[in-house]
Design a protein around this motif. Structure first.
Motif, PDB file in Angstrom:
ATOM      1  N   GLU A  28      89.926  47.835  10.374  1.00  0.00           N
ATOM      2  CA  GLU A  28      90.923  48.216   9.139  1.00  0.00           C
ATOM      3  C   GLU A  28      89.841  48.562   7.812  1.00  0.00           C
ATOM      4  O   GLU A  28      90.089  47.803   6.992  1.00  0.00           O
ATOM      5  N   PHE A  41      96.422  34.690   9.196  1.00  0.00           N
ATOM      6  CA  PHE A  41      95.443  35.668   8.628  1.00  0.00           C
ATOM      7  C   PHE A  41      93.940  35.278   9.384  1.00  0.00           C
ATOM      8  O   PHE A  41      93.853  34.328   9.413  1.00  0.00           O
ATOM      9  N   HIS A  42      93.150  36.381   9.690  1.00  0.00           N
ATOM     10  CA  HIS A  42      91.717  36.103  10.075  1.00  0.00           C
ATOM     11  C   HIS A  42      91.064  37.226   9.906  1.00  0.00           C
ATOM     12  O   HIS A  42      91.259  38.404  10.700  1.00  0.00           O
ATOM     13  N   TYR A 101      89.735  39.493  12.677  1.00  0.00           N
ATOM     14  CA  TYR A 101      90.402  40.395  13.698  1.00  0.00           C
ATOM     15  C   TYR A 101      90.866  41.706  12.797  1.00  0.00           C
ATOM     16  O   TYR A 101      91.749  42.504  13.171  1.00  0.00           O
ATOM     17  N   LEU A 102      90.547  41.776  11.511  1.00  0.00           N
ATOM     18  CA  LEU A 102      90.706  43.275  11.042  1.00  0.00           C
ATOM     19  C   LEU A 102      89.371  44.004  10.851  1.00  0.00           C
ATOM     20  O   LEU A 102      89.303  44.903   9.957  1.00  0.00           O
ATOM     21  N   LEU A 157      93.582  38.772   0.361  1.00  0.00           N
ATOM     22  CA  LEU A 157      94.511  39.382   0.961  1.00  0.00           C
ATOM     23  C   LEU A 157      95.744  38.353   1.268  1.00  0.00           C
ATOM     24  O   LEU A 157      96.765  38.597   1.292  1.00  0.00           O
TER      25      LEU A 157
END
Lengths: 481, 481
Positions: free
Chosen positions: A357, A349-350, A353-354, A201
């Motif tokens: 999703e 980005f981490h 924390y997704l 990503l």
């Protein structure tokens, strides 16, 4: 991966907390480091827990005998601190399966930087201790909940979750499991999710990596570093600058790093400028602090800086407030006008924390799996540790001795290994004691030196004062004259 | 586009400055607004200019007769300020052509927001006045320098340059010219470079726009807004939120905006949240100030905010220090830890700072031209003005009355048009005077009102004081009792 998606994990955490309140009773028969915890007696269950239990298909009161005797080993972070804060315990009672969930018998687990941060209390996505850490594992599906049609018992899967993966049995929403491709080992499967999705990503969504571009990969011998290098190599003529200590250069060069840089003996900014005076298209920055500033200044027009951690905060096995404060203080912030004038992008980005999703993750995972099937990527395993050795595993990662992924296996240790482990442990303790003693001694020496310096300074100042006094006397004499 | 690439433009600017120092002499025969400037006599040329001339292949002393009589009209920014600061002048002397350069007879020029900012002294990429503004034009190649093999006399081209495009003749490096595709009009060609390359690089490089994503486009009826909308429509199922005043909604809806929002009467954040509660994948932000904060907070995980201007700084035709200060003060800055926790990206873009990135621009231009040939994009021309009318053109853009691109044509105005223009001009002046008078009157009224209010306040305070005094008296009485 969110709270709603993984109630079983949360429930486990709840149970663990209750267990924690009980008196700790060691069961030497298990392992020197293993702690067996009895189920909390029903009378001690809080009203909240009872209410939660009433929601599950198999309430505690009606548990079948098999469910009563069901037990599994789990690593539990018992409090924030050093490597010894992660303890091996035995959880009892079969976790309940909700609709859309599966139970996985875990084979291997992956170790990540976030786990190290979490142990020191520096990662807010891990529920507070006692809690089982771990964001990824691989294993075999042992049971499926209602309405699960896309997974069946016996399926080999890899699992990505917010936490709770470092144990022999996990219960997760089916959307957090991914079928292992043909020929993939359990080690590889546990090594893949966090590192490769993170690298994918970052490079392809935020970074929009294209042929002939240049990328800086810090900690190029780490899990994300090696994944990112391999993904860069799937694009034509990408130049990879990789920082790592000199002893790892041969391996990372073979892995695809075009220019390995020993950040311990060289100024990486200078080295990069020599080779690529115009700068870089993408900088992946897991370090934070002053390195983020350096990365930003290395960007070409249309360049992207992707910050995905603050590894600089980690100094020593326990939280180092100075390192945390310094990294925090030096943390990068940027004004849009600066970005406009430089035509630059700064991204954060981490994966932790997704967690809600699922679609985004599923797409990235599908792309990564395709690349694996095509033989374009292959996780590199640095080493595999037993659950009992989690402290050693974390130490290896934190001291940056690994080249590739560090894996935990749920396979029990053999008796002879255990004995050796005890010896090693004792040696390590002695070693740590020596190190501590050395530190204390060094400090003493330092203090003595400081005292000496102070004394010298005082003497010098006294001399100066004497001199001044003399000068004054002379001036006075002159005036008298 | 850089200093090295466009010496002819710089030389022109140098000449203009010298001309500026001469007395201004109006030539009514040309146009009411046109100022003809004689070439500076050789004796007045500075040593620096003489040295520069010595470098050119045709020094002033050896000029052919044709080069002596060569003249062309040019718009010149004579100083920072209102619309009248851009004046039409006549430049004399054929510009020298260096190796790798071409001379273009300009047909149409594009107007951009940066030109408005530049006029107010808010855009640092335009050399200081006197200077010819303009970043883009279209025309026909009239001469080619040495070593130019990819362009020939008669080629129809569009040109993208750092500045200097608002004149009848321009000399640029061949790398800044692009062949016009079959069937493209000169208006379209002048409308395309800045807006479409800006929108293209923002959406596809920084933004990495993919099917089913959502995009917020501010000033959706502006040049970049319409280009961005068309480019969004080249990707499947992209949802476009576009802000514009209500009168423009029909046109932008037809152009591809899924949800037009009247930012003057509605809170666009609320409107977007109603339709897309999770937020947006991409926000294109030309406004700056508080709108950047709003855009950032509207981002989904993996969302990208792309800031490409500070239109909020423009309030009125002259520099409005309050608007500038407010926009600057509210300008967005972000910390990497916030980006990490939100999995967000903040990018800055301005084509004016990419002038030396010829390869990047060429790639983007090729992609945009391909889309044009496929009929997937088509610049929308709002209106075309003569060079003499540049003030009106700028006013239309700044007051946001346009839908699409505003174009300047080098075609001379017809005599009757000129007469009408003079009338209009007089009316406009009257109008401006009326506006000014109205403002003054309003201010007077305001002042009177303020005075009245002050008086009332004073009276009220006096009353209060009286009351207090009475109360005190009564208290004193009570105490006496």
């Amino acid at each position: 991966m969110s709270g709603e998606d993984a109630p079983a994990q949360q429930q486990n955490a709840e149970e663990q907390k209750q267990q924690q309140q009980q008196q700790e009773t060691k069961t030497p028969a298990e392992s020197p480091k293993t702690e067996s915890k009895p189920d909390p007696p029903p009378s001690s269950a809080s009203t909240e827990a009872a209410a939660a239990a009433a929601d599950t298909p198999a309430p505690a009161a009606e548990k079948a005998p098999e469910e009563d005797t069901f037990s599994y080993r789990a690593l539990v972070l018992t409090g924030y601190g050093g490597y010894d804060k992660v303890k091996l315990q035995v959880k009892k009672g079969k976790p309940a399966l909700k609709s859309g969930e599966v139970m996985v018998r875990v084979k291997m687990c992956g170790l990540n930087f976030a786990d190290l941060m979490a142990r020191q209390g520096l990662y807010d996505r891990l529920p507070s201790p006692p809690v089982t850490p771990g964001m990824e594992c691989s294993g075999i599906i042992e049971a499926v909940g209602e309405d699960v049609t896309d997974r069946k018992v016996g399926d080999k899967v890899l699992v990505l979750n917010r936490s709770g993966m470092w144990q022999e049995v996990v219960v997760v929403a089916t959307t957090h499991t991914f079928l292992m491709p043909e020929g993939m080992s359990f080690e590889e499967a546990a090594a893949l999710p966090v590192n490769y999705i993170t690298a994918y990503l970052m490079l392809f969504d935020f970074g929009h990596l294209r042929p002939t571009q240049s990328v800086l990969i810090h900690m190029a011998a780490g899990g994300v570093g090696i994944a990112a290098t391999q993904l860069c190599k799937t694009v034509n003529d990408v130049t990879v600058f990789g920082t790592a200590s000199a002893s790892k250069h041969e391996v990372i060069s073979q892995g695809g790093v075009t220019h390995p840089i020993d950040y311990r003996t060289r100024d990486y900014v200078e080295e990069i400028r020599k080779i690529s005076p115009k700068g870089l298209d993408i900088v992946l920055d897991p370090l934070g602090g002053s390195d983020t500033h350096k990365g930003y200044n290395l960007l070409k027009p249309m360049g992207k800086l992707i910050s995905y951690g603050a590894a600089n905060m980690l100094a020593g096995q326990k939280k180092n407030l100075f390192a945390v404060a310094k990294t925090w203080y030096q943390q990068f912030s940027v004004h849009t006008l600066s970005l406009i004038q430089g035509n630059r992008s700064v991204c954060g980005f981490h994966l932790g924390y997704l967690d809600s999703e699922t679609e985004l993750i599923a797409q990235a995972m599908a792309a990564v799996m395709d690349l694996y099937r095509q033989g374009k990527i292959k996780p590199r395993i640095d080493s595999t540790y037993h659950l009992e050795q989690v402290g050693d595993a974390m130490r290896r990662m934190q001291e940056r001795n690994n080249i590739g992924k560090i894996i935990l296996t749920t396979e029990p240790m053999k008796e002879e290994e255990k004995k050796e482990e005890v010896k090693k442990d004792e040696e390590k303790k002695k070693d740590d004691k020596k190190k501590d003693d050395k530190k204390k001694e060094d400090k003493k020496k330092d203090d003595v030196k400081k005292e000496e310096k102070k004394e010298e300074k005082k003497k010098e100042e006294a001399k100066k004062d004497d001199k001044k006094a003399e000068e004054k006397k002379e001036e006075a004499k002159k005036e008298e004259n």
